[in-house]
Design an enzyme around this catalytic site. Structure first.
Site, PDB file in Angstrom:
ATOM      1  N   GLU A  56      -7.505   8.485   6.224  1.00 28.24           N
ATOM      2  CA  GLU A  56      -7.801   9.087   7.526  1.00 28.24           C
ATOM      3  C   GLU A  56      -8.386  10.501   7.425  1.00 28.24           C
ATOM      4  O   GLU A  56      -7.776  11.493   7.872  1.00 28.24           O
ATOM      5  CB  GLU A  56      -6.559   9.077   8.413  1.00 28.24           C
ATOM      6  CG  GLU A  56      -6.031   7.684   8.672  1.00 28.24           C
ATOM      7  CD  GLU A  56      -5.009   7.611   9.786  1.00 28.24           C
ATOM      8  OE1 GLU A  56      -4.521   8.649  10.243  1.00 28.24           O
ATOM      9  OE2 GLU A  56      -4.712   6.492  10.224  1.00 28.24           O
ATOM     10  N   GLU A  89      -3.458  -0.291   8.096  1.00 32.59           N
ATOM     11  CA  GLU A  89      -2.315   0.112   8.908  1.00 32.59           C
ATOM     12  C   GLU A  89      -2.420  -0.498  10.300  1.00 32.59           C
ATOM     13  O   GLU A  89      -3.475  -0.403  10.925  1.00 32.59           O
ATOM     14  CB  GLU A  89      -2.213   1.638   9.063  1.00 32.59           C
ATOM     15  CG  GLU A  89      -1.831   2.382   7.821  1.00 32.59           C
ATOM     16  CD  GLU A  89      -1.691   3.877   8.060  1.00 32.59           C
ATOM     17  OE1 GLU A  89      -1.423   4.283   9.207  1.00 32.59           O
ATOM     18  OE2 GLU A  89      -1.896   4.655   7.108  1.00 32.59           O
ATOM     19  N   HIS A 102      -2.953  11.024   0.738  1.00 35.58           N
ATOM     20  CA  HIS A 102      -2.395  10.768   2.073  1.00 35.58           C
ATOM     21  C   HIS A 102      -1.752  12.048   2.577  1.00 35.58           C
ATOM     22  O   HIS A 102      -0.559  12.117   2.852  1.00 35.58           O
ATOM     23  CB  HIS A 102      -1.375   9.632   2.022  1.00 35.58           C
ATOM     24  CG  HIS A 102      -1.129   8.958   3.349  1.00 35.58           C
ATOM     25  ND1 HIS A 102      -1.255   7.597   3.560  1.00 35.58           N
ATOM     26  CD2 HIS A 102      -0.752   9.482   4.551  1.00 35.58           C
ATOM     27  CE1 HIS A 102      -0.945   7.303   4.819  1.00 35.58           C
ATOM     28  NE2 HIS A 102      -0.656   8.424   5.436  1.00 35.58           N
ATOM     29  N   ARG A 128       0.847  -1.191   0.000  1.00 35.78           N
ATOM     30  CA  ARG A 128       0.000   0.000   0.000  1.00 35.78           C
ATOM     31  C   ARG A 128       0.881   1.240   0.000  1.00 35.78           C
ATOM     32  O   ARG A 128       1.722   1.399   0.890  1.00 35.78           O
ATOM     33  CB  ARG A 128      -0.927   0.013   1.227  1.00 35.78           C
ATOM     34  CG  ARG A 128      -1.775   1.253   1.286  1.00 35.78           C
ATOM     35  CD  ARG A 128      -2.679   1.319   2.495  1.00 35.78           C
ATOM     36  NE  ARG A 128      -3.354   2.619   2.541  1.00 35.78           N
ATOM     37  CZ  ARG A 128      -3.382   3.413   3.611  1.00 35.78           C
ATOM     38  NH1 ARG A 128      -2.810   3.021   4.746  1.00 35.78           N
ATOM     39  NH2 ARG A 128      -3.971   4.591   3.557  1.00 35.78           N
ATOM     40  N   ASN A 165      -7.239   1.589   9.909  1.00 34.61           N
ATOM     41  CA  ASN A 165      -5.928   1.909  10.495  1.00 34.61           C
ATOM     42  C   ASN A 165      -6.091   1.839  12.013  1.00 34.61           C
ATOM     43  O   ASN A 165      -6.774   2.679  12.597  1.00 34.61           O
ATOM     44  CB  ASN A 165      -5.476   3.313  10.074  1.00 34.61           C
ATOM     45  CG  ASN A 165      -5.190   3.416   8.583  1.00 34.61           C
ATOM     46  OD1 ASN A 165      -5.269   2.421   7.869  1.00 34.61           O
ATOM     47  ND2 ASN A 165      -4.874   4.602   8.112  1.00 34.61           N
ATOM     48  N   TYR A 216      -4.293   1.425  15.821  1.00 35.71           N
ATOM     49  CA  TYR A 216      -3.065   1.522  16.616  1.00 35.71           C
ATOM     50  C   TYR A 216      -3.304   1.255  18.093  1.00 35.71           C
ATOM     51  O   TYR A 216      -2.506   0.621  18.770  1.00 35.71           O
ATOM     52  CB  TYR A 216      -2.400   2.893  16.414  1.00 35.71           C
ATOM     53  CG  TYR A 216      -1.806   3.012  15.036  1.00 35.71           C
ATOM     54  CD1 TYR A 216      -2.538   3.523  13.964  1.00 35.71           C
ATOM     55  CD2 TYR A 216      -0.522   2.526  14.780  1.00 35.71           C
ATOM     56  CE1 TYR A 216      -2.005   3.581  12.692  1.00 35.71           C
ATOM     57  CE2 TYR A 216       0.020   2.585  13.514  1.00 35.71           C
ATOM     58  CZ  TYR A 216      -0.728   3.110  12.477  1.00 35.71           C
ATOM     59  OH  TYR A 216      -0.203   3.159  11.209  1.00 35.71           O
TER      60      TYR A 216
END
Ligand SMILES: N#[N+]C[C@@H]1[C@@H](O)[C@H](O)[C@@H](O)[C@@H]2O[C@H]12
Length: 453
Positions: A173, A358, A128, A84, A298, A300
């Site tokens: 995002e 991600e 991005h 990606r 994504n 985290y």
């Protein structure tokens, strides 16, 4: 050597489960103005004193613009079957609209062809965070014209690479683009405006819908939206903390997904923004309904939430979980949050196809010794989060792939090069690459689980 995850299986609903790594243009490429490219807002932002830690910029970054063939070889050595990456808009359209820079298109076409030659599926992110500077001077994402600019840019890429690239992502995002760039101001273009923020968010949603429609017109079949998702858990069962948690969940997790899937904003948004929240007509809201062919998640960490009226505009704050491990970003390591957020998507939006686009962690890695870098914390992070993804798979989530963030240690936005997420170490002086133990672990996991029967 650590054992690979014990629970990831390859019998996902889709047999072509993708095991990838992810990057973005400004964070790795360098050479931001090479071969006719125009400046982006991140080129300006990073070269503005005081905006980025240590005065770091993406002027060189990982030098990927010149070393891309070396990095494709690295991916092949890792055994990934997908990669990606994002396209720098200003390499393609230096003024943001109008004139196409053929050298920019050629760079990405060479990269895509090299990936395909290695059997690596490209996943292309159209945006991005690196808006052409020329468009920011025309109002940027706050401009009513921005969705049209984006759809035109997307069409140029669909026509140039649509015969080679099967997986597309419109925006990376949108929440961070909005909150980082226009509310909190820690990301480019560095605005801090409560009134501008919901206007930008609305234009990003319009832009996603316009790029989706543009892709459909060009016969593109798999277009996704990548969102940062952070499950929110109340710090106590009190009504205040539960209410604050719902507000933070709307603000971070539902602000963009509800409009594209449900054609409406979360009800909490009007409370959060008050008089700054625009009035949208039913037709304006319905125009936002543009369900992507897949959601890019994504993930985290999570948040444990306590009500706090001093924390505006949401009236809630994250409570640090001191008893648990944290990354170098001071994010709690909480693998269960990945399982929970994948199941939340399944339940709320009708089990759409999902890629984890991600997942990874920054840690203060030890220096390389004798050609090895023992990043044990990152190995543990990957193992526990792959297991968490496997738990969601086993409960019927239509998970199609997993992309580690990131392939390379790279430019971590306002943190510069101080935070390292890579499976591959990049020497800060000569940019030499060295596969870390986490890269070796990921390779073994792919060999054992990714391509299985
Ligand atoms: N911070 N952090 C790491 C990572 C960032 O480097 C990516 O560019 C973003 O898409 C997302 O925020 C996640």
């Amino acid at each position: 050597m650590s054992k690979p995850p014990t629970e990831i299986r390859s019998d996902s609903p889709s047999r072509d489960f993708l095991w990838g790594a992810a990057t973005s243009a400004y964070q790795i490429e360098g050479s931001p103005l090479a071969d006719g490219a125009g400046p982006s807002i991140w080129h300006r932002f990073a070269n503005t004193p005081g905006r980025v830690l240590n005065g770091d910029t993406g002027d060189i970054a990982c030098d990927h613009y010149r070393r891309w063939h070396e990095d494709v070889a690295l991916m092949a050595a890792l055994g990934v079957n997908a990669y990606r990456f994002s396209v720098a808009w200003a390499r393609i359209l230096p003024e943001g609209t109008g004139r196409v820079n053929q050298a920019g298109l050629d760079f990405y076409r060479c990269l895509v062809d090299a990936l395909l030659e290695q059997g690596i599926e490209p996943m292309l992110t159209l945006y991005h965070w690196d808006l052409p500077e020329a468009l920011d001077t025309r109002g940027g994402w706050a401009s009513d014209a921005s969705p049209g600019w984006f759809a035109d840019y997307a069409q140029v890429l669909y026509r140039a690479l649509g015969d080679r690239v099967r997986l597309w992502i419109t925006l990376n995002e949108p929440w961070v683009i909005t909150a980082g760039g226009y509310l909190y101001g820690d990301l480019a273009p560095g605005h801090r405006s409560l009134h501008e923020t919901p206007i930008v968010a609305h234009n990003l949603l319009r832009a996603h819908a316009a790029a989706l429609a543009s892709g459909r017109a060009e016969g593109i079949e798999r277009i996704g939206l990548a969102v940062n998702l952070e499950p929110q858990y109340p710090a106590s069962p009190s009504a205040e903390d539960i209410g604050a948690t719902a507000h933070r969940d709307a603000f971070i997790n539902r602000w963009f997904l509800d409009p594209v899937f449900l054609g409406r904003y979360p009800a909490e948004m009007e409370t959060i923004f008050g008089s700054a929240w625009p009035r949208h007509s039913p037709s304006e809201l319905d125009a936002l309904r543009a369900p992507p062919d897949f959601i890019g998640v994504n993930y985290y960490s999570r948040s444990v939430v306590r009500a706090d009226p001093t924390e505006q505009p949401v009236g809630a704050r994250r409570v640090r979980q001191d008893a648990r491990p944290h990354t170098a970003m001071d994010w709690e390591v909480y693998p269960q949050g990945l399982t929970d957020i994948l199941l939340w998507i399944q339940g709320r939006y009708g089990n759409p196809p999902v890629y984890i686009t991600e997942n990874g962690a920054a840690f203060d890695d030890p220096p390389p010794v004798a050609g090895r870098l023992h990043d044990r914390q990152r190995v543990a992070y990957l193992r526990t989060h792959l297991r968490a993804a496997s738990r969601a798979l086993r409960r019927g989530v239509d998970l199609r792939g997993y992309f580690a963030w990131s392939l390379l240690d790279n430019f971590e936005w306002s943190y510069g090069y101080a935070k390292r997420f890579g499976l591959v170490h990049v020497d800060p002086v000569d940019r030499q690459r060295l596969i870390k133990d986490s890269g070796r672990f990921y390779r073994d996991a792919i060999r054992r689980y990714g391509r299985g029967p």
